[in-house]
Design an enzyme around this catalytic site. Structure first.
Site, PDB file in Angstrom:
ATOM      1  N   GLY A   9      -4.242  10.170  -0.511  1.00 32.06           N
ATOM      2  CA  GLY A   9      -2.960   9.946   0.137  1.00 32.06           C
ATOM      3  C   GLY A   9      -2.964   8.596   0.832  1.00 32.06           C
ATOM      4  CD  GLN A  32      -3.360   5.352   5.595  1.00 33.55           C
ATOM      5  OE1 GLN A  32      -2.734   6.141   4.905  1.00 33.55           O
ATOM      6  NE2 GLN A  32      -4.681   5.374   5.673  1.00 33.55           N
ATOM      7  CB  CYS A  54      -8.554   8.446   7.616  1.00 33.15           C
ATOM      8  SG  CYS A  54      -7.059   7.453   7.815  1.00 33.15           S
ATOM      9  CG  LEU A  55      -7.942   5.780   1.873  1.00 36.79           C
ATOM     10  CD1 LEU A  55      -6.826   5.430   0.910  1.00 36.79           C
ATOM     11  CD2 LEU A  55      -9.303   5.679   1.205  1.00 36.79           C
ATOM     12  CG  HIS A 102      -4.589  12.754   6.721  1.00 32.54           C
ATOM     13  ND1 HIS A 102      -5.934  12.803   7.056  1.00 32.54           N
ATOM     14  CD2 HIS A 102      -4.291  11.433   6.621  1.00 32.54           C
ATOM     15  CE1 HIS A 102      -6.393  11.560   7.167  1.00 32.54           C
ATOM     16  NE2 HIS A 102      -5.425  10.706   6.901  1.00 32.54           N
ATOM     17  CD  GLU A 103      -1.749  10.370   3.827  1.00 26.07           C
ATOM     18  OE1 GLU A 103      -1.428   9.341   4.448  1.00 26.07           O
ATOM     19  OE2 GLU A 103      -2.914  10.597   3.459  1.00 26.07           O
ATOM     20  CG  HIS A 124      -1.575   7.976   8.537  1.00 31.63           C
ATOM     21  ND1 HIS A 124      -2.380   7.156   9.294  1.00 31.63           N
ATOM     22  CD2 HIS A 124      -2.398   8.553   7.624  1.00 31.63           C
ATOM     23  CE1 HIS A 124      -3.632   7.230   8.855  1.00 31.63           C
ATOM     24  NE2 HIS A 124      -3.677   8.077   7.848  1.00 31.63           N
TER      25      HIS A 124
HETATM   26 ZN    ZN Z   1      -5.391   8.655   6.914  1.00 27.95          ZN
END
Ligand code: ZN
Length: 150
Positions: free
Chosen positions: A44, A49, A92-93, A133-134, A137
């Site tokens: 995701g 991000q 998380c990226l 999770h997204e 963000h």
């Molecule tokens: Zn993340």
């Protein structure tokens, strides 16, 4: 030729912004975000991000299992979350090499913009966890902010 999108890393302040609504056409951005997500590789990726503080995220919960299912969520909202919760490790990226165990609802329903109107989808398992999770963000919330379950 467009350059691949760079993924912002904590503590980049854009990751802490409350994102505003999407107003224009984000088809190209969403495509570029999916490319960046697959390249990362991740399941995701939310617009902040990649430096865009707008309510947009992409996900593909199962491509790593060989079942690609790219999804784009424009102006998503959480319509329902299950009372049942579960704990799993999330990465998380934007926070490399810092997986964290997090408790979340095991299912959720999102509404989002589609050409022609509002759409709705119910998700469970990894897809529900990924979507929630997204969604975090888009409100500037990171996995670091979640209490670690006992
Ligand atoms: Zn993340």
């Amino acid at each position: 030729m467009t350059r691949p999108l760079a993924i912002r890393v904590h503590p980049d302040p854009v990751l802490r912004q409350a994102c505003g609504p999407v107003t224009g056409d984000v088809t190209g951005l969403a495509r570029a975000m999916l490319d960046a997500m697959y390249a990362a590789p991740g399941r995701g990726l939310a617009a902040p991000q990649v430096g865009e503080a707008i309510r947009l995220f992409v996900m593909d919960a199962h491509w790593k299992d060989g079942v690609p299912d790219p999804r784009v969520f424009v102006n998503p909202a959480i319509a329902w979350t299950s009372p049942d919760t579960g704990v799993a490790e999330e990465a998380c990226l934007s926070i490399p090499d810092t997986p964290r165990r997090i408790r979340r609802p095991v299912a959720c329903r999102l509404t989002f913009d589609r050409p022609g109107g509002r759409a709705e989808v119910t998700l469970d398992g990894i897809a529900a966890r990924c979507a929630l999770h997204e969604m975090d963000h888009l409100d500037g919330v990171l996995i670091l902010d979640h209490e670690v379950p006992a």
